[in-house]
Design an enzyme around this catalytic site. Structure first.
Site, mmCIF file in Angstrom:
data_model
loop_
_atom_site.group_PDB
_atom_site.id
_atom_site.type_symbol
_atom_site.label_atom_id
_atom_site.label_comp_id
_atom_site.label_asym_id
_atom_site.label_seq_id
_atom_site.Cartn_x
_atom_site.Cartn_y
_atom_site.Cartn_z
ATOM 1 N N HIS A 206 0.799 -1.231 0.000
ATOM 2 C CA HIS A 206 0.000 0.000 0.000
ATOM 3 C C HIS A 206 0.829 1.277 0.000
ATOM 4 O O HIS A 206 0.298 2.367 -0.140
ATOM 5 C CB HIS A 206 -0.944 0.041 1.201
HETATM 6 N N1 UDP Z 1 -4.253 -5.048 8.529
HETATM 7 C C1 UDP Z 1 -5.544 -5.557 8.576
HETATM 8 N N2 UDP Z 1 -6.135 -5.948 7.419
HETATM 9 C C2 UDP Z 1 -5.506 -5.877 6.202
HETATM 10 C C3 UDP Z 1 -4.184 -5.360 6.171
HETATM 11 C C4 UDP Z 1 -3.590 -4.942 7.342
HETATM 12 O O1 UDP Z 1 -6.133 -5.653 9.650
HETATM 13 O O2 UDP Z 1 -6.112 -6.236 5.194
HETATM 14 C C5 UDP Z 1 -3.623 -4.617 9.776
HETATM 15 C C6 UDP Z 1 -2.320 -5.289 10.083
HETATM 16 O O3 UDP Z 1 -2.542 -6.519 10.728
HETATM 17 C C7 UDP Z 1 -1.629 -4.268 10.949
HETATM 18 C C8 UDP Z 1 -2.105 -2.962 10.389
HETATM 19 O O4 UDP Z 1 -3.301 -3.257 9.656
HETATM 20 O O5 UDP Z 1 -2.054 -4.357 12.292
HETATM 21 C C9 UDP Z 1 -1.081 -2.354 9.466
HETATM 22 O O6 UDP Z 1 -1.639 -1.264 8.803
HETATM 23 P P1 UDP Z 1 -1.124 -0.754 7.391
HETATM 24 O O7 UDP Z 1 -0.389 -1.821 6.713
HETATM 25 O O8 UDP Z 1 -2.325 -0.156 6.711
HETATM 26 O O9 UDP Z 1 -0.206 0.490 7.763
HETATM 27 P P2 UDP Z 1 1.302 0.635 8.285
HETATM 28 O O10 UDP Z 1 1.512 -0.315 9.411
HETATM 29 O O11 UDP Z 1 2.206 0.391 7.120
HETATM 30 O O12 UDP Z 1 1.380 2.049 8.739
#
Ligand code: UDP
Length: 355
Positions: A206
């Site tokens: 993403h």
């Molecule tokens: N997550 C979720 N469903 C999904 C993808 C990610 O619940 O389809 C959760 C994942 O387990 C983690 C969090 O979202 O706890 C991560 O968020 P994201 O990847 O959007 O953002 P980042 O961590 O890169 O800021």
């Protein structure tokens, strides 16, 4: 009774808020006012987390989403200022590195309301990332900095932050993992997705540096398709990625895409995967919590301790060899270590905020 205004808006922030809100309520001395900016608004990017993780309904929902960084952040500033003037919190609490984090920090600082930042000190040292800009500004404007790791604490000290303002509390995502993984195991998620424990790969994409660069996006799509020749690949598709793939004329054929998953399904799939390939910060850490090897599809990571311990390796989507990196990671193990605290970081944060 102290009033804390929590400002969140994006998926990873809902997961971080869950254990902290619970810990704030448990103090009996803090009233939390929850403000949702609306940055993520789809049911599967927002509502599902409030339901599954038992987060209270936001007290205020600003319904701001879409547009460029300027339009979105500007709209948040415009709505947050009168709201914070009305709520009059003793402190504003912000999380991570999104536009909601930046807008929360900036609005509060201009109103002379003290700011506490959860996940302070995280750095990629790549200012081309919008997240890096948001973090740097948020840390500069915060007077309480809750860092997750030794590395984050060292980053803040190097930047000249007064040590008295830094509290290394561990990582609230580890608290969430410990609090919810048992429930996640009871979900029958693997059956629903038709995969066997230890016999599939899980992927998420993403980050703008990958989705907004057609060459990198193509490399990733092709690599995951190649991995899918060897074992099933499940990929919950982020709305931004879905949009960019369409524009770039890219499509998956063998990779099994789904709409974004709820946290419990996600944890169930993460914890039993053979390997995880991701550009997400949170997912990298969760792979480690469940001792699943991870390949980070980026040029750098903020969570360097995962690479140092051997549970994670970087594979740049600007080059080749991504599929091999993912397949080679299967079965690999890293060393043991506990870089993210002991799972009580939320209650430590609540205790400090209550002082
Ligand atoms: N997550 C979720 N469903 C999904 C993808 C990610 O619940 O389809 C959760 C994942 O387990 C983690 C969090 O979202 O706890 C991560 O968020 P994201 O990847 O959007 O953002 P980042 O961590 O890169 O800021």
């Amino acid at each position: 009774m102290k009033t804390i205004a929590t400002i969140v808006g994006a998926r990873p922030q809902f997961i971080k808020v869950a254990p902290v809100s619970r810990a704030l309520a448990a103090t009996g001395a803090i009233r939390e006012v929850l403000i949702h900016t609306g940055q993520h608004f789809d049911a599967d990017m927002s509502d599902v987390f409030f339901e599954e993780l038992g987060i209270a309904k936001p007290d205020h929902h600003l319904a701001i989403h879409g547009g460029g960084h300027g339009a979105m952040t500007g709209a948040m500033l415009q709505k947050l200022e009168p709201l914070l003037e009305e709520v009059k919190p003793d402190r504003v609490l912000i999380y991570g590195d999104t536009n909601s984090t930046l807008a929360g920090a900036l609005t509060a600082a201009k109103l002379h309301i003290p700011v506490a930042h959860v996940e302070a000190g995280l750095r990629s040292f790549n200012r081309a990332m919008p997240e890096e800009i948001n973090r740097i500004v948020a840390d500069q404007l915060s007077d309480l900095l809750f860092s997750s790791t030794d590395t984050a604490t060292a980053n803040l000290k190097r930047e000249g932050v007064d040590e008295a303002r830094i509290f290394q509390v561990g990582d609230v995502m580890y608290d969430a993992a410990l609090q919810f993984s048992e429930r996640a195991r009871q979900q029958n998620s693997l059956q629903r997705f038709g995969v066997e424990p230890g016999n599939y790969a899980l992927a998420t994409i993403h980050r703008a540096e990958n989705t907004d660069d057609p060459a990198r996006l193509r490399n990733i799509v092709e690599a995951l398709e190649e991995v899918a020749q060897t074992l099933p690949v499940i990929l919950p598709l982020h709305p931004r990625t879905a949009g960019r793939m369409k524009t770039a004329g890219l499509a998956f054929s063998n990779v099994r895409t789904t709409t974004p998953l709820g946290y419990l399904d996600m944890v169930a799939l993460e914890s039993q995967a053979a390997v995880i390939a991701t550009d997400s910060g949170g997912v990298q850490k969760e792979a480690f919590f469940y001792k699943v090897p991870c390949v980070t599809l980026r040029d750098e990571t903020e969570w360097v301790e995962l690479v140092e311990l051997g549970w994670n390796r970087l594979a740049s989507p600007s080059g080749g060899g991504l599929a091999q990196a993912v397949l080679q990671a299967i079965g690999s193990k890293g060393s043991s270590g506990q870089p993210y605290g002991d799972g009580r970081s939320a209650s430590t944060i609540a205790e400090i905020l209550g002082r």
